[in-house]
Design an enzyme around this catalytic site. Structure first.
Site, PDB file in Angstrom:
ATOM      1  N   ARG A  67     -63.684 -14.896  -3.787  1.00 30.84           N
ATOM      2  CA  ARG A  67     -63.434 -13.477  -3.576  1.00 30.84           C
ATOM      3  C   ARG A  67     -62.419 -13.295  -2.467  1.00 30.84           C
ATOM      4  O   ARG A  67     -62.416 -14.020  -1.480  1.00 30.84           O
ATOM      5  CB  ARG A  67     -64.725 -12.759  -3.181  1.00 30.84           C
ATOM      6  CG  ARG A  67     -65.735 -12.615  -4.287  1.00 30.84           C
ATOM      7  CD  ARG A  67     -65.277 -11.637  -5.347  1.00 30.84           C
ATOM      8  NE  ARG A  67     -66.273 -11.483  -6.397  1.00 30.84           N
ATOM      9  CZ  ARG A  67     -66.353 -12.262  -7.477  1.00 30.84           C
ATOM     10  NH1 ARG A  67     -65.496 -13.255  -7.630  1.00 30.84           N
ATOM     11  NH2 ARG A  67     -67.292 -12.058  -8.380  1.00 30.84           N
ATOM     12  N   PRO A 109     -66.996  -2.503 -10.863  1.00 27.83           N
ATOM     13  CA  PRO A 109     -68.163  -1.664 -10.574  1.00 27.83           C
ATOM     14  C   PRO A 109     -69.151  -2.363  -9.644  1.00 27.83           C
ATOM     15  O   PRO A 109     -69.420  -3.541  -9.782  1.00 27.83           O
ATOM     16  CB  PRO A 109     -68.796  -1.454 -11.949  1.00 27.83           C
ATOM     17  CG  PRO A 109     -67.736  -1.769 -12.933  1.00 27.83           C
ATOM     18  CD  PRO A 109     -66.870  -2.801 -12.283  1.00 27.83           C
ATOM     19  N   GLU A 110     -69.663  -1.607  -8.677  1.00 32.85           N
ATOM     20  CA  GLU A 110     -70.706  -2.147  -7.818  1.00 32.85           C
ATOM     21  C   GLU A 110     -71.999  -1.410  -8.140  1.00 32.85           C
ATOM     22  O   GLU A 110     -72.037  -0.553  -9.019  1.00 32.85           O
ATOM     23  CB  GLU A 110     -70.296  -1.975  -6.353  1.00 32.85           C
ATOM     24  CG  GLU A 110     -68.916  -2.572  -6.110  1.00 32.85           C
ATOM     25  CD  GLU A 110     -68.709  -3.131  -4.725  1.00 32.85           C
ATOM     26  OE1 GLU A 110     -69.672  -3.244  -3.963  1.00 32.85           O
ATOM     27  OE2 GLU A 110     -67.559  -3.474  -4.420  1.00 32.85           O
ATOM     28  N   LYS A 156     -76.632  -4.748 -10.830  1.00 32.65           N
ATOM     29  CA  LYS A 156     -75.507  -4.295 -11.642  1.00 32.65           C
ATOM     30  C   LYS A 156     -75.825  -4.380 -13.127  1.00 32.65           C
ATOM     31  O   LYS A 156     -74.943  -4.276 -13.965  1.00 32.65           O
ATOM     32  CB  LYS A 156     -74.265  -5.115 -11.300  1.00 32.65           C
ATOM     33  CG  LYS A 156     -73.830  -4.948  -9.839  1.00 32.65           C
ATOM     34  CD  LYS A 156     -72.478  -5.561  -9.612  1.00 32.65           C
ATOM     35  CE  LYS A 156     -72.474  -6.457  -8.399  1.00 32.65           C
ATOM     36  NZ  LYS A 156     -71.214  -7.182  -8.239  1.00 32.65           N
ATOM     37  N   ASN A 216     -67.783  -6.688  -3.810  1.00 31.35           N
ATOM     38  CA  ASN A 216     -66.821  -7.040  -2.774  1.00 31.35           C
ATOM     39  C   ASN A 216     -66.467  -5.873  -1.841  1.00 31.35           C
ATOM     40  O   ASN A 216     -66.234  -6.074  -0.655  1.00 31.35           O
ATOM     41  CB  ASN A 216     -65.554  -7.610  -3.415  1.00 31.35           C
ATOM     42  CG  ASN A 216     -64.848  -8.585  -2.486  1.00 31.35           C
ATOM     43  OD1 ASN A 216     -65.480  -9.239  -1.654  1.00 31.35           O
ATOM     44  ND2 ASN A 216     -63.537  -8.669  -2.607  1.00 31.35           N
TER      45      ASN A 216
END
Ligand SMILES: [Zn+2]
Length: 285
Positions: free
Chosen positions: A253, A2-3, A51, A165
């Site tokens: 990442r 989730p972003e 977040k 990301n």
């Protein structure tokens, strides 16, 4: 993973369902809160900060949760079947007369005084989807370390909060910069941040995340998760590599980029194993 836009939408749904209503039952399935009980308290509001998700009650308490990799909140009418995962993945239940809000796989579930919220979100940079979004402050924070690689700097929630990301990857593609470009080498840093803000804002009202404007399957993204396939703009093969493995392996990442559309330093791309999509290696999101 989730972003910020996903958290924003989940927050709004929870707020609409719970705010102004009395909790008739709560169930905390984390050891530290096993005896906590918010029944009788009224939910005053649900807000997001980057977040992080904050559920506040009229007793001056805040339930702080964070999705991290695959947490989620689901809303059910009493008596209907829960479908967010196996029962043992439930971390918290907040029930009103009309709704049951069920938090699955949440790695962060804590209760704190609402006055102390700053202790868990005070370090965050400007919230890309916050009503108090501050572009200049985000740029100022990014520039405090001009030698840092842009990809890592954009993901650092202390610089700006909410980006993950996916939006980092697509923002860099649209900016024509590789993730390894240093902050100090970016000619127009405000334009990069503005682009991230625009992409996330465009997606915050629906669950689907598109950065291309298309919602057709396989056409939603420019380069994100498209390694080995042709760049949607120039046809060059999109490549991938990890960033940040040396310094902080846990924060590494995967990066996707088009070697032609994006200029700047870049490592040797990773070689893919196998030829079919099913043979692709999986990396942490
Ligand atoms: Zn390209």
């Amino acid at each position: 993973m989730p972003e910020g836009d996903t958290v924003w939408l989940a927050t709004r749904r929870l707020h609409d369902a719970l705010a102004g209503h009395v909790l008739v039952h709560t169930d905390f399935r984390v050891p530290r809160l096993a005896t906590a009980d918010l029944a009788g308290q009224t939910v005053t509001e649900v807000v997001s900060r980057g977040k992080h998700l904050m559920t506040r009650t009229d007793a001056g308490l805040t339930l702080h949760t964070h999705f991290r990799m695959d947490g989620s909140w689901h809303l059910y009418r009493p008596g209907t079947r829960w479908s967010g995962g196996p029962d043992w993945q439930v971390r918290v239940v907040l029930a009103t007369q009309e709704w049951q809000a069920v938090g699955y796989r949440l790695p962060v579930v804590e209760l704190l005084a609402s006055d102390d919220e700053q202790s868990v979100v005070g370090h965050l940079g400007p919230d890309l989807l916050g009503s108090d979004w501050d572009l200049d402050e985000a740029v100022r924070r990014l520039r405090t370390d001009c030698s840092r690689e842009l990809g890592a700097a954009l993901l650092d929630q202390r610089n700006l909060a909410g980006i993950g990301n996916l939006y980092k990857t697509e923002t860099l593609f649209l900016s024509g910069l590789t993730p390894w470009t240093t902050v100090g080498d970016v000619a127009d840093l405000p334009a990069v941040v503005r682009r991230a803000h625009r992409l996330m804002t465009a997606n915050r009202d629906h669950w689907q995340q598109t950065t291309t404007g298309s919602t057709r399957k396989g056409e939603e993204h420019w380069v994100f998760e498209r390694a080995g396939r042709p760049c949607r703009r120039c046809g060059t093969t999109v490549v991938e590599a990890m960033q940040g493995e040396d310094d902080h392996p846990e924060q590494a990442r995967i990066c996707y980029w088009c070697p032609r559309c994006q200029s700047g330093p870049a490592p040797e791309p990773m070689r893919r194993t196998g030829t079919a999509p099913s043979g692709y290696r999986r990396y942490p999101a």
